[in-house]
Design a protein around this motif. Sequence first.
Motif, PDB file in Angstrom:
ATOM      1  N   GLU A   1       0.826  -1.207   0.000  1.00  0.00           N
ATOM      2  CA  GLU A   1       0.000   0.000   0.000  1.00  0.00           C
ATOM      3  C   GLU A   1       0.862   1.261   0.000  1.00  0.00           C
ATOM      4  O   GLU A   1       0.539   2.245  -0.676  1.00  0.00           O
ATOM      5  CB  GLU A   1      -0.927  -0.016   1.213  1.00  0.00           C
ATOM      6  CG  GLU A   1      -1.992  -1.104   1.153  1.00  0.00           C
ATOM      7  CD  GLU A   1      -2.900  -1.090   2.360  1.00  0.00           C
ATOM      8  OE1 GLU A   1      -2.698  -0.216   3.249  1.00  0.00           O
ATOM      9  OE2 GLU A   1      -3.805  -1.942   2.440  1.00  0.00           O
ATOM     10  N   LEU A   2       1.957   1.249   0.759  1.00  0.00           N
ATOM     11  CA  LEU A   2       2.851   2.402   0.781  1.00  0.00           C
ATOM     12  C   LEU A   2       3.466   2.635  -0.599  1.00  0.00           C
ATOM     13  O   LEU A   2       3.538   3.772  -1.074  1.00  0.00           O
ATOM     14  CB  LEU A   2       3.961   2.174   1.810  1.00  0.00           C
ATOM     15  CG  LEU A   2       3.552   2.204   3.283  1.00  0.00           C
ATOM     16  CD1 LEU A   2       4.702   1.740   4.154  1.00  0.00           C
ATOM     17  CD2 LEU A   2       3.102   3.603   3.689  1.00  0.00           C
ATOM     18  N   MET A   3       3.890   1.565  -1.241  1.00  0.00           N
ATOM     19  CA  MET A   3       4.505   1.684  -2.556  1.00  0.00           C
ATOM     20  C   MET A   3       3.493   2.166  -3.587  1.00  0.00           C
ATOM     21  O   MET A   3       3.787   3.047  -4.411  1.00  0.00           O
ATOM     22  CB  MET A   3       5.111   0.342  -2.978  1.00  0.00           C
ATOM     23  CG  MET A   3       5.885   0.388  -4.278  1.00  0.00           C
ATOM     24  SD  MET A   3       6.885  -1.098  -4.556  1.00  0.00           S
ATOM     25  CE  MET A   3       5.583  -2.340  -4.666  1.00  0.00           C
ATOM     26  N   GLN A   4       2.280   1.614  -3.564  1.00  0.00           N
ATOM     27  CA  GLN A   4       1.257   2.030  -4.516  1.00  0.00           C
ATOM     28  C   GLN A   4       0.873   3.492  -4.322  1.00  0.00           C
ATOM     29  O   GLN A   4       0.643   4.222  -5.290  1.00  0.00           O
ATOM     30  CB  GLN A   4       0.038   1.122  -4.377  1.00  0.00           C
ATOM     31  CG  GLN A   4       0.265  -0.298  -4.880  1.00  0.00           C
ATOM     32  CD  GLN A   4      -0.904  -1.213  -4.616  1.00  0.00           C
ATOM     33  OE1 GLN A   4      -1.746  -0.954  -3.744  1.00  0.00           O
ATOM     34  NE2 GLN A   4      -0.979  -2.312  -5.355  1.00  0.00           N
ATOM     35  N   ALA A   5       0.817   3.939  -3.080  1.00  0.00           N
ATOM     36  CA  ALA A   5       0.475   5.335  -2.802  1.00  0.00           C
ATOM     37  C   ALA A   5       1.553   6.273  -3.336  1.00  0.00           C
ATOM     38  O   ALA A   5       1.263   7.352  -3.868  1.00  0.00           O
ATOM     39  CB  ALA A   5       0.288   5.539  -1.298  1.00  0.00           C
ATOM     40  N   THR A   6       2.802   5.861  -3.204  1.00  0.00           N
ATOM     41  CA  THR A   6       3.920   6.664  -3.717  1.00  0.00           C
ATOM     42  C   THR A   6       3.890   6.714  -5.241  1.00  0.00           C
ATOM     43  O   THR A   6       4.054   7.776  -5.850  1.00  0.00           O
ATOM     44  CB  THR A   6       5.259   6.079  -3.241  1.00  0.00           C
ATOM     45  OG1 THR A   6       5.300   6.110  -1.811  1.00  0.00           O
ATOM     46  CG2 THR A   6       6.429   6.883  -3.794  1.00  0.00           C
ATOM     47  N   HIS A   7       3.658   5.572  -5.867  1.00  0.00           N
ATOM     48  CA  HIS A   7       3.627   5.516  -7.331  1.00  0.00           C
ATOM     49  C   HIS A   7       2.440   6.291  -7.896  1.00  0.00           C
ATOM     50  O   HIS A   7       2.519   6.810  -9.015  1.00  0.00           O
ATOM     51  CB  HIS A   7       3.580   4.066  -7.794  1.00  0.00           C
ATOM     52  CG  HIS A   7       4.873   3.342  -7.584  1.00  0.00           C
ATOM     53  ND1 HIS A   7       4.992   1.966  -7.669  1.00  0.00           N
ATOM     54  CD2 HIS A   7       6.124   3.809  -7.291  1.00  0.00           C
ATOM     55  CE1 HIS A   7       6.252   1.624  -7.439  1.00  0.00           C
ATOM     56  NE2 HIS A   7       6.954   2.716  -7.210  1.00  0.00           N
ATOM     57  N   ALA A   8       1.350   6.370  -7.146  1.00  0.00           N
ATOM     58  CA  ALA A   8       0.190   7.149  -7.598  1.00  0.00           C
ATOM     59  C   ALA A   8       0.537   8.631  -7.731  1.00  0.00           C
ATOM     60  O   ALA A   8      -0.098   9.359  -8.492  1.00  0.00           O
ATOM     61  CB  ALA A   8      -0.971   6.967  -6.631  1.00  0.00           C
ATOM     62  N   LYS A   9       1.567   9.065  -7.015  1.00  0.00           N
ATOM     63  CA  LYS A   9       2.035  10.447  -7.103  1.00  0.00           C
ATOM     64  C   LYS A   9       3.125  10.610  -8.162  1.00  0.00           C
ATOM     65  O   LYS A   9       3.753  11.662  -8.264  1.00  0.00           O
ATOM     66  CB  LYS A   9       2.597  10.896  -5.751  1.00  0.00           C
ATOM     67  CG  LYS A   9       1.640  10.750  -4.588  1.00  0.00           C
ATOM     68  CD  LYS A   9       2.359  11.046  -3.277  1.00  0.00           C
ATOM     69  CE  LYS A   9       1.517  10.667  -2.078  1.00  0.00           C
ATOM     70  NZ  LYS A   9       2.250  10.852  -0.803  1.00  0.00           N
TER      71      LYS A   9
END
Length: 292
Positions: A65-73
């Motif tokens: 979830e942390l990685m996906q949230a970062t990649h969404a930015k």
Amino acid sequence: MNDAAPSRRWQQAPALGIIFATLVFATLAGCSPSSPQKVAKAPPTASAVETPVAKGSEDRENGMELMQATHAKKKFFVGLFHQDAETLDADLLESLREVAADPKHKAEFQAVDLTLSGQAPVIRKLDLARMPMPVVMVIAPSGAITKTILADEDGDFDLDELDTAFIGPAHAKVLEAFQAGKLVIVDMRALASYAHDPMENVTGIEALFADAEASANLARVNIGAEQAKGSDFFEQFRFGPDFDVALAQGTLIALPCPTALVLAPPGTELGRLTGKVTKDLLLAITAKYAAP
């Protein structure tokens, strides 16, 4: 006195405060000065990730979830994956935060405890089950792993390796394809000197990718002047000694740059076309990879 610039190397070390407190306690308890002292040592480095053990309901460090949230930015994810937060060096953590905070890197840093519940997805995604712990990894927004840094035999991390981790999106797409075991067709028509009608090149490349069977293990990456500029990876494939001048003047059309490149992991050039591009010509190059 050594005035040389310090290298960004950090070591996992036991906390000195804990060792000091242990010795004081032993003295107060009446231990003989001649008694052997037991100094706490950092736990041995794990050779592989164990199955995550749930720690209550604590799941705030879910790596996926942390990685996906970062990649969404549209940012790089800089992760320090570990199995014991108490053994992590504070200077290492701070240095990684500083690297990620550099505006030119467009990145975010997180330390991820893989013993927490819910970490199986990120372990599978990044193949962490085979990694010694702890490990530093950089993952581009496309999902490509652009850098993996393991501790050396002394427990040090060479963070200077991060200087080459933050690459352009076109290069990241190439790496992502390589990591999936695919060959890459690099469409360089935007840089090429056309010997034929550009539409013939479009037809040839698109005809290949319209064939699902023929292109099953292929990936296509388009690059132009902006992607090539400043990219050591793409500039190694350029033609002509005047590339930089032509790039600055916008006169690349006059240079014999390749029209298409065919690359195999980890970046080996199988062949290039400098004029007309057809499906058959591309397939003839890709066949080299399967040939004994």
